[in-house]
Design an enzyme around this catalytic site. Structure first.
Site, mmCIF file in Angstrom:
data_model
loop_
_atom_site.group_PDB
_atom_site.id
_atom_site.type_symbol
_atom_site.label_atom_id
_atom_site.label_comp_id
_atom_site.label_asym_id
_atom_site.label_seq_id
_atom_site.Cartn_x
_atom_site.Cartn_y
_atom_site.Cartn_z
ATOM 1 C CG ASP A 77 124.827 51.391 84.786
ATOM 2 O OD1 ASP A 77 124.676 51.988 83.728
ATOM 3 O OD2 ASP A 77 124.134 50.394 85.111
ATOM 4 C CD GLU A 106 132.563 54.409 78.849
ATOM 5 O OE1 GLU A 106 133.159 53.646 79.638
ATOM 6 O OE2 GLU A 106 131.547 54.082 78.217
ATOM 7 C CG ASP A 131 129.114 54.061 82.782
ATOM 8 O OD1 ASP A 131 129.407 54.538 81.678
ATOM 9 O OD2 ASP A 131 128.395 53.049 82.919
#
Lengths: 180, 180
Positions: free
Chosen positions: A140, A67, A7
């Site tokens: 996260d 991501e 992330d």
């Protein structure tokens, strides 16, 4: 197959590692890399990139999942996220590891069945899927694991493996090992 | 002082090296790194980053100067530029080299005296300042040199050096050499 989910972020960068065999996924490691907002930008990027590279060396993933960033969001934070993404993509390429981008809604839909799920729902499902005692914190960390799980379950990765016979799977594992 | 100027880009990344002593600047090297649009993104980032790192190793600059990216421009190309910028910033930090961002209008104003100058004017002034036989082509090459010249002439770099006595300058050079 072992998947490193990232992330991407400059202040907090989630790093999650899972092992996947078909739909079965198992937690290997989870961490959040951090840099201080008052450090020079180049030092922050260096710190986070070094942490991601260390995770690649330590866990030797078969795939990196990241991501996908969209530039329409907060312009200031997007620049840092794009820079970290570039460093992660490059680290994967430099190590000869396949890397794939997944959109936030793709990740949410994979773990919760709903593309608009909130952080709490994602965390709860990550906890359930990986059979963890508690929800990974901060968000996260849970997001990085959700990205890794999404990748494990996406048609591009797990599906072909799941459709293989045991003999084919053994051959694939040997072939992967030879590439290291 | 030796300055590596970078005009960050995914398709073409300008790399210019100049030596500066006060206002006097001299061309050391200029190159344009390229990656093909049909290559996977991670391979393109790896190729360009490796080229920038090779230039750092070859030319051992005292400073890296980089064009600052703005996210309001073309969103698609900005992502690639931001990712390359992140890789350049990190490469500088990893090599212990100071790195500074300059805005496009700062660069144009430094070399042409006019912040809204067009590419042709920038190229012509880079040719004149460095006493080159022709305008560096493509524009990315001239832009990288313009960024390096802008850095050489900015208050943050050349000015303090120019104000030093010969003894102070020798000390500064020795101190810089010891950091390598």
């Amino acid at each position: 197959m072992r998947i490193l989910g990232i992330d991407p972020g400059l202040t907090r960068c989630g790093v999650g590692v899972v092992d996947a065999e078909g739909r079965a996924v198992r937690l290997v490691a989870v961490d959040v890399l951090r840099s201080a907002a008052d450090e020079p930008l180049e030092q922050r990027l260096h710190r986070i990139a070094s942490g991601v590279e260390a995770a690649i060396v330590e866990h030797r993933p078969d795939a990196v999942a990241l991501e996908r960033v969209f530039a329409q969001h907060n312009v200031r934070s997007v620049m840092g996220v794009a820079q970290i993404s570039g460093l992660v993509l490059r680290a994967a390429a430099a190590n000869g590891i396949a890397v794939e981008l997944h959109t936030p809604s793709e990740v949410k839909a994979a773990v919760t069945g709903y593309g608009q799920a909130d952080k709490r729902q994602v965390g709860a499902m990550v906890q359930r899927i990986l059979a963890l005692e508690s929800v990974p914190k901060p968000a996260d960390a849970a997001d990085a694991l959700a990205i890794a799980i999404c990748h494990a379950w996406s048609a591009r990765s797990a599906a072909p493996t799941a459709a293989l016979t045991p003999a084919q799977r053994a051959w694939q594992a040997a072939e992967r090992a030879s590439r290291r």
